[in-house]
Scaffold this motif. Structure first.
Motif, mmCIF file in Angstrom:
data_model
loop_
_atom_site.group_PDB
_atom_site.id
_atom_site.type_symbol
_atom_site.label_atom_id
_atom_site.label_comp_id
_atom_site.label_asym_id
_atom_site.label_seq_id
_atom_site.Cartn_x
_atom_site.Cartn_y
_atom_site.Cartn_z
ATOM 1 N N ARG A 130 -2.882 5.244 1.495
ATOM 2 C CA ARG A 130 -3.270 5.858 0.215
ATOM 3 C C ARG A 130 -2.844 4.987 -0.960
ATOM 4 N N GLN A 131 -1.663 4.400 -0.867
ATOM 5 C CA GLN A 131 -1.123 3.589 -1.955
ATOM 6 C C GLN A 131 -1.896 2.289 -2.154
ATOM 7 N N GLN A 132 -2.671 1.871 -1.164
ATOM 8 C CA GLN A 132 -3.429 0.624 -1.258
ATOM 9 C C GLN A 132 -4.852 0.814 -1.776
ATOM 10 N N LEU A 133 -5.325 2.040 -1.805
ATOM 11 C CA LEU A 133 -6.715 2.293 -2.187
ATOM 12 C C LEU A 133 -6.951 1.934 -3.648
ATOM 13 N N PRO A 134 -8.185 1.580 -3.977
ATOM 14 C CA PRO A 134 -8.507 1.256 -5.369
ATOM 15 C C PRO A 134 -8.286 2.474 -6.274
ATOM 16 N N PRO A 135 -8.049 2.248 -7.562
ATOM 17 C CA PRO A 135 -7.872 3.367 -8.492
ATOM 18 C C PRO A 135 -9.065 4.324 -8.420
ATOM 19 N N GLY A 136 -8.786 5.606 -8.417
ATOM 20 C CA GLY A 136 -9.828 6.625 -8.378
ATOM 21 C C GLY A 136 -10.268 7.016 -6.985
ATOM 22 N N ALA A 137 -9.778 6.320 -5.959
ATOM 23 C CA ALA A 137 -10.146 6.637 -4.576
ATOM 24 C C ALA A 137 -9.014 7.429 -3.931
ATOM 25 N N GLY A 138 -9.387 8.422 -3.141
ATOM 26 C CA GLY A 138 -8.389 9.236 -2.444
ATOM 27 C C GLY A 138 -8.921 9.673 -1.089
ATOM 28 N N LEU A 139 -8.003 9.926 -0.181
ATOM 29 C CA LEU A 139 -8.377 10.366 1.163
ATOM 30 C C LEU A 139 -8.536 11.863 1.226
ATOM 31 N N GLY A 140 -9.550 12.300 1.963
ATOM 32 C CA GLY A 140 -9.705 13.715 2.257
ATOM 33 C C GLY A 140 -8.719 14.105 3.332
#
Length: 147
Positions: A130-140
């Motif tokens: 989660r901490q590596q994802l691009p800004p504005g992206a989140g996991l369901g």
């Protein structure tokens, strides 16, 4: 009939005797699988035990993929979470395993986000991704909640 859904993922089980295909079912915070004719269940992978016994699933490698939604820019995209779990030996009767290393890799948007091998529960290791994802992206959210 319960409204609770069951998630099922296919993968590979490996130990000193070889490899075989298997499935994992997750429902209501419980995991269940059958390996070489033995039913295992538990709240986490590291705590799965043979049904009706105190024998834990150990000395093996489990590998499976699961779909995981990624929310980004107001849309939901499907990604694939590749899971690799190495379970060590029990430290004694009824005792925990000497290791349970989980490595997760999220394949999303042409990039692979890796957790690196780590001990901890499934959500802790998933938080590394989660901490590596691009800004504005989140996991369901997906089960399993433990590792």
């Amino acid at each position: 009939m319960s409204s609770e859904s069951t998630e099922v993922w296919a993968g590979w089980y490996r130990d000193r005797q070889g490899a075989e295909a298997f499935t994992i079912a997750a429902r209501g915070g419980q995991l269940r699988t059958c390996i070489r004719g033995v039913e295992y269940e538990g709240a986490t992978f590291a705590a799965m035990h043979a049904v009706g016994t105190d024998r834990v699933l150990s000395s093996c490698v489990l590998e499976w993929d699961m779909p995981l939604p990624v929310h980004a820019d107001g849309a939901v995209q499907q990604a694939t979470l590749s899971c690799l779990l190495t379970l060590g030996e029990p430290t004694g009767p009824g005792a925990p395993l000497n290791r349970a290393d989980l490595n997760l890799t999220l394949h999303y948007g042409g990039t692979a986000y890796e957790s690196g091998g780590a001990e901890g529960d499934f959500e802790d290791v998933l938080n590394r991704i989660r901490q590596q994802l691009p800004p504005g992206a989140g996991l369901g959210h997906r089960e399993p909640a433990g590792a």
